[in-house]
Design a protein around this motif. Structure first.
Motif, PDB file in Angstrom:
ATOM      1  N   SER A  11       1.010  -0.880  -0.217  1.00 43.56           N
ATOM      2  CA  SER A  11      -0.057   0.179  -0.440  1.00 43.56           C
ATOM      3  C   SER A  11       0.984   1.394   0.326  1.00 43.56           C
ATOM      4  N   PRO A  12       1.555   1.663  -1.401  1.00 45.87           N
ATOM      5  CA  PRO A  12       2.451   2.667  -1.511  1.00 45.87           C
ATOM      6  C   PRO A  12       1.608   4.246  -1.015  1.00 45.87           C
ATOM      7  N   ALA A  13       2.338   5.238  -0.183  1.00 37.97           N
ATOM      8  CA  ALA A  13       1.801   6.460  -0.093  1.00 37.97           C
ATOM      9  C   ALA A  13       1.616   7.458  -1.335  1.00 37.97           C
ATOM     10  N   THR A  14       2.361   6.887  -2.264  1.00 40.98           N
ATOM     11  CA  THR A  14       2.126   7.428  -3.426  1.00 40.98           C
ATOM     12  C   THR A  14       2.516   7.085  -4.525  1.00 40.98           C
ATOM     13  N   PRO A  15       1.803   7.342  -5.631  1.00 36.53           N
ATOM     14  CA  PRO A  15       2.124   6.499  -7.329  1.00 36.53           C
ATOM     15  C   PRO A  15       3.525   6.810  -7.189  1.00 36.53           C
ATOM     16  N   PHE A  16       4.731   7.646  -6.548  1.00 35.90           N
ATOM     17  CA  PHE A  16       5.755   7.694  -7.112  1.00 35.90           C
ATOM     18  C   PHE A  16       6.549   6.277  -6.515  1.00 35.90           C
ATOM     19  N   GLU A  17       5.712   6.005  -5.032  1.00 27.43           N
ATOM     20  CA  GLU A  17       6.210   5.122  -4.375  1.00 27.43           C
ATOM     21  C   GLU A  17       5.993   3.748  -4.973  1.00 27.43           C
ATOM     22  N   ALA A 102      -1.281   7.682 -26.316  1.00 21.12           N
ATOM     23  CA  ALA A 102      -0.683   6.917 -26.380  1.00 21.12           C
ATOM     24  C   ALA A 102       0.396   6.081 -26.545  1.00 21.12           C
ATOM     25  N   CYS A 103       1.588   7.121 -26.585  1.00 19.29           N
ATOM     26  CA  CYS A 103       2.975   6.563 -26.537  1.00 19.29           C
ATOM     27  C   CYS A 103       2.839   6.081 -24.873  1.00 19.29           C
ATOM     28  N   MET A 104       2.587   7.105 -23.905  1.00 19.94           N
ATOM     29  CA  MET A 104       2.604   7.902 -23.055  1.00 19.94           C
ATOM     30  C   MET A 104       2.463   5.999 -22.681  1.00 19.94           C
ATOM     31  N   ASP A 105       1.549   5.541 -22.385  1.00 20.68           N
ATOM     32  CA  ASP A 105       0.826   4.556 -22.987  1.00 20.68           C
ATOM     33  C   ASP A 105       1.351   2.842 -23.000  1.00 20.68           C
ATOM     34  N   GLN A 106       1.866   3.251 -24.284  1.00 23.72           N
ATOM     35  CA  GLN A 106       3.127   2.346 -24.665  1.00 23.72           C
ATOM     36  C   GLN A 106       4.066   2.062 -23.170  1.00 23.72           C
ATOM     37  N   ALA A 107       4.494   3.017 -23.099  1.00 25.58           N
ATOM     38  CA  ALA A 107       5.972   3.557 -22.363  1.00 25.58           C
ATOM     39  C   ALA A 107       5.724   2.774 -21.017  1.00 25.58           C
ATOM     40  N   MET A 108       4.320   2.596 -20.536  1.00 23.62           N
ATOM     41  CA  MET A 108       4.065   2.018 -19.429  1.00 23.62           C
ATOM     42  C   MET A 108       4.148   0.927 -19.413  1.00 23.62           C
ATOM     43  N   GLY A 109       3.368   0.396 -20.678  1.00 25.21           N
ATOM     44  CA  GLY A 109       2.845  -1.063 -20.558  1.00 25.21           C
ATOM     45  C   GLY A 109       4.669  -1.871 -21.147  1.00 25.21           C
ATOM     46  N   GLU A 110       5.025  -1.389 -21.908  1.00 27.08           N
ATOM     47  CA  GLU A 110       6.641  -1.831 -21.994  1.00 27.08           C
ATOM     48  C   GLU A 110       7.233  -1.318 -20.511  1.00 27.08           C
ATOM     49  N   THR A 111       7.170  -0.390 -18.999  1.00 28.51           N
ATOM     50  CA  THR A 111       8.200  -0.912 -18.560  1.00 28.51           C
ATOM     51  C   THR A 111       7.494  -1.437 -17.126  1.00 28.51           C
ATOM     52  N   PRO A 114       2.194  -1.209 -12.568  1.00 27.77           N
ATOM     53  CA  PRO A 114       1.133  -2.282 -12.807  1.00 27.77           C
ATOM     54  C   PRO A 114      -0.487  -1.817 -12.739  1.00 27.77           C
ATOM     55  N   GLN A 115      -0.465  -2.915 -13.669  1.00 25.51           N
ATOM     56  CA  GLN A 115      -2.082  -2.528 -14.863  1.00 25.51           C
ATOM     57  C   GLN A 115      -3.143  -1.634 -13.791  1.00 25.51           C
ATOM     58  N   ASP A 116      -3.017  -1.481 -12.126  1.00 25.75           N
ATOM     59  CA  ASP A 116      -4.185  -0.676 -12.018  1.00 25.75           C
ATOM     60  C   ASP A 116      -3.596   0.806 -12.009  1.00 25.75           C
ATOM     61  N   LEU A 117      -2.442   1.135 -11.604  1.00 30.60           N
ATOM     62  CA  LEU A 117      -1.769   2.764 -11.386  1.00 30.60           C
ATOM     63  C   LEU A 117      -1.794   2.875 -13.076  1.00 30.60           C
ATOM     64  N   ARG A 118      -1.302   2.015 -14.047  1.00 31.74           N
ATOM     65  CA  ARG A 118      -1.223   2.733 -15.945  1.00 31.74           C
ATOM     66  C   ARG A 118      -2.844   2.932 -15.777  1.00 31.74           C
ATOM     67  N   ALA A 119      -3.962   2.223 -15.303  1.00 34.19           N
ATOM     68  CA  ALA A 119      -5.188   2.743 -15.377  1.00 34.19           C
ATOM     69  C   ALA A 119      -5.371   4.077 -14.969  1.00 34.19           C
ATOM     70  N   ARG A 120      -5.081   4.298 -13.197  1.00 30.81           N
ATOM     71  CA  ARG A 120      -5.124   5.716 -12.838  1.00 30.81           C
ATOM     72  C   ARG A 120      -4.112   6.798 -13.589  1.00 30.81           C
ATOM     73  N   LEU A 121      -3.631   6.373 -13.831  1.00 29.49           N
ATOM     74  CA  LEU A 121      -2.238   7.271 -14.669  1.00 29.49           C
ATOM     75  C   LEU A 121      -2.371   8.237 -15.973  1.00 29.49           C
ATOM     76  N   ASN A 122      -3.436   7.107 -16.868  1.00 28.49           N
ATOM     77  CA  ASN A 122      -4.399   7.605 -18.224  1.00 28.49           C
ATOM     78  C   ASN A 122      -4.736   8.719 -17.541  1.00 28.49           C
ATOM     79  N   GLU A 123      -5.995   8.612 -16.990  1.00 29.29           N
ATOM     80  CA  GLU A 123      -6.673   9.263 -16.972  1.00 29.29           C
ATOM     81  C   GLU A 123      -5.943  10.698 -16.110  1.00 29.29           C
ATOM     82  N   SER A 124      -5.022  10.496 -15.243  1.00 27.86           N
ATOM     83  CA  SER A 124      -4.402  11.574 -14.818  1.00 27.86           C
ATOM     84  C   SER A 124      -3.945  12.204 -16.095  1.00 27.86           C
ATOM     85  N   PHE A 125      -2.781  11.821 -16.392  1.00 26.97           N
ATOM     86  CA  PHE A 125      -1.630  11.755 -17.386  1.00 26.97           C
ATOM     87  C   PHE A 125      -3.547  12.512 -18.852  1.00 26.97           C
ATOM     88  N   PHE A 126      -4.637  12.322 -19.257  1.00 25.80           N
ATOM     89  CA  PHE A 126      -5.725  12.609 -19.349  1.00 25.80           C
ATOM     90  C   PHE A 126      -5.838  13.953 -19.923  1.00 25.80           C
TER      91      PHE A 126
END
Ligand code: HEM
Length: 135
Positions: A11-17, A102-111, A114-126
């Protein structure tokens, strides 16, 4: 005995962690700009940028560390980000916005973000990317 659970790896305190710290943010940003450079599907986005992506790499890395709840490297160097104002010199329409996302989503996938963080970040990035549109 340590009974704290709020800062355990599960249960990380921040997305950074959650992402795993500076080296993982750097890996994400490096993959993002590598993809921008080589993938034909991001050509218009690449063309908005200058000859070299070196400055952009450093700045997005510094910015994302703070934006994700980690150390404020960008603000320490440049003060308030004023992102919309700093993007005004560049043509940013729907096409560029969608290629960035799309480029950021692909980069998140390739690095292996975690799926749930990726989904949350996609919303914020949008939200951030859409707010940057100036066309
Ligand atoms: C919507 C599509 C976007 C386009 C087309 C775009 C394009 C650019 C360009 C051309 C630069 C200048 C790079 C250089 O210095 O060589 C830049 C800088 C930057 N971008 Fe974006 N960007 C977009 C979205 C975003 C988003 C969503 C973020 C943050 C989540 C972001 C964060 C930054 C930062 C921190 C800088 C450095 C600003 C500075 O100090 O000059 N950009 N962007």
């Amino acid at each position: 005995m340590n009974t704290e659970t709020s800062d355990t790896p599960t249960s990380p305190a921040t997305p950074f962690e959650w992402i795993g710290g500076e080296a993982r943010v750097r890996a994400l940003v490096d993959r993002f700009y590598d993809l921008m450079d080589i993938e034909p599907g991001y050509r218009e986005l690449r063309e908005v940028h200058g000859n070299t992506l070196d400055d952009a790499r450093d700045k997005l890395y510094w910015f994302l560390c703070g934006w994700l709840g980690g150390p404020p490297h960008y603000e320490d160097r440049f003060g308030h980000p004023r992102l919309r104002m700093r993007h005004m010199p560049f043509k940013i329409g729907i096409l560029e916005r969608d290629q960035w996302l799309a480029c950021m989503d692909q980069a998140m996938g390739e690095t292996a973000i975690p799926q749930d963080l990726r989904a949350r970040l996609n919303e914020s990035f949008f939200k951030t990317a859409d707010w940057m549109r100036n066309q």
